[in-house]
Design an enzyme around this catalytic site. Structure first.
Site, PDB file in Angstrom:
ATOM      1  N   SER A  80       1.108  -1.430   0.242  1.00  0.00           N
ATOM      2  CA  SER A  80       0.042   0.063  -0.171  1.00  0.00           C
ATOM      3  C   SER A  80       1.159   1.138   0.338  1.00  0.00           C
ATOM      4  CB  SER A  80      -1.100   0.329   1.312  1.00  0.00           C
ATOM      5  OG  SER A  80      -0.148   0.031   1.907  1.00  0.00           O
ATOM      6  N   LYS A 120      -5.821   4.166   9.194  1.00  0.00           N
ATOM      7  CA  LYS A 120      -4.126   4.816   8.471  1.00  0.00           C
ATOM      8  C   LYS A 120      -4.633   6.747   7.943  1.00  0.00           C
ATOM      9  CE  LYS A 120      -3.158   1.126   5.554  1.00  0.00           C
ATOM     10  NZ  LYS A 120      -2.727   1.275   4.027  1.00  0.00           N
TER      11      LYS A 120
END
EC number: 3.4.21.53
Length: 349
Positions: free
Chosen positions: A247, A292
């Site tokens: 990611s 996140k």
């Protein structure tokens, strides 16, 4: 109320409370996600730059481009029901079925190896996409060690990132499928159990490594996986220990571009983001977006670059003061950062 009935009800209530309390400690098949640490891809970790470019001109940078991570409970952890219930009520944690993080039959070791492999792949894609955005094309390709099986013959001898130059006298002069087939064929020529010698490049230095082999369906194997990586006119390396998964690809690509151009992409601001990236610059979805964004806010970011396909999930728990910017491609991210520098509003989630 008769005394006997009162005592019976009191005892029953005590037993029920005891059973309820005991149930809170019963393990349930869930895992916990929490905001993990963030890393400035323009900076260093423990004195080592996350992105190092040699052999060409680079430029100073300002601001921060922060990749974000998610903390995950270990596969062996038996979560009590009470902890799961508390997590469901908290906005700073996510409780998910354990099988979504650790598929059935997959050990923690296997999960870690997969995450390492995905990080390595994403780094190569990030380099290719970033340099393509700058119209810098690869000059060739080479075969590298992608991962080494713990406990396998090559463990402690070969390392992820080793460039394979020769296998038992067979020169490996190209990458791609041709080069990988050459490596595989050269290993399989060896008698299972015998030694095999590799000539490799590690950290820019050539060396010879000899390892044993094991028998796999009558053929020799050394316990490594390999992949092909592009070669460019100069060297770009990415170093980040103990972080896995794909990611961070987009943020690494942005960091490379920032270092190779005179424009400070962030305009001096703290910008965070996430998203996979392929060699063509397409940005893909990731997991744990809500954790996140919390990590990004805690790190001081005011702008967050999010894959378009994660926008709805990100907005569902958007931290105050954090602007969610929608990106589908690396070009989208670059254009959004240009808007930020110019005081314009970029496309938002």
């Amino acid at each position: 109320m008769p005394r006997r009935r009162a005592v019976t009800l009191a005892v029953s209530g005590t037993l029920l409370a005891g059973f309820a309390a005991g149930a809170l400690f019963q393990p349930v098949p869930y895992a916990e996600l929490t905001p993990g640490p963030t890393f400035n891809v323009l900076g260093s970790q423990d004195g080592t730059p996350l992105i190092t470019i040699t052999g060409t001109k680079t430029y100073p940078t300002t601001g921060e481009l922060r990749m974000v991570t998610v903390g995950v409970s270990e596969e062996s952890y038996q979560m009590p029901l009470g902890e799961a219930m508390a997590g469901w009520l908290s906005s700073d944690t996510a409780i998910v079925p354990k099988e979504t993080i650790y598929p059935a039959g997959q050990t923690q070791q296997q999960s870690d190896a997969q995450n390492t492999q995905e990080m390595t792949d994403s780094q190569d894609s990030a380099v290719t996409a970033a340099l393509a955005a700058l119209d810098i094309k690869p000059t060739g390709s080479e075969v590298v060690v992608a991962s080494v099986t713990d406990g396998g013959p090559a463990a402690g001898k070969l390392q992820a990132g080793d460039v394979i130059r020769e296998v038992d006298g067979t020169a490996i002069t190209t990458g791609g499928q041709t080069g990988m087939d050459q490596v595989t064929a050269a290993i399989k020529k060896v008698t299972p159990g015998a030694q095999v010698t590799f000539v490799i490049s590690r950290d820019g230095k050539q060396q010879t490594v000899t390892t044993g082999t094991e028998n796999s369906s009558g053929k020799a194997e050394v316990g490594i996986s390999i992949e092909s990586e592009n070669v460019f006119p100069f060297s770009v390396s990415i170093q980040l220990d103990n972080v896995g998964g794909p990611s961070a690809g987009m943020m690494f690509a942005l960091g490379i571009i920032d270092k190779l151009t005179s424009t400070n992409l962030t305009g001096g601001r703290i910008v965070a983001g996430t998203g996979t990236i392929d060699a063509n610059g397409q940005v893909g979805a990731i997991g744990g977006i809500q954790m996140k964004t919390i990590g990004a806010r805690d790190a001081g970011a005011t702008v967050f670059l999010a894959p378009a396909s994660n926008c709805a999930e990100a907005k569902a728990n958007q931290p105050a003061g954090l602007e969610l910017v929608k990106v589908n491609t690396l070009d989208d991210a670059l254009n959004a950062l240009a808007d930020v520098r110019e005081g314009k509003t970029p496309p938002l989630c």
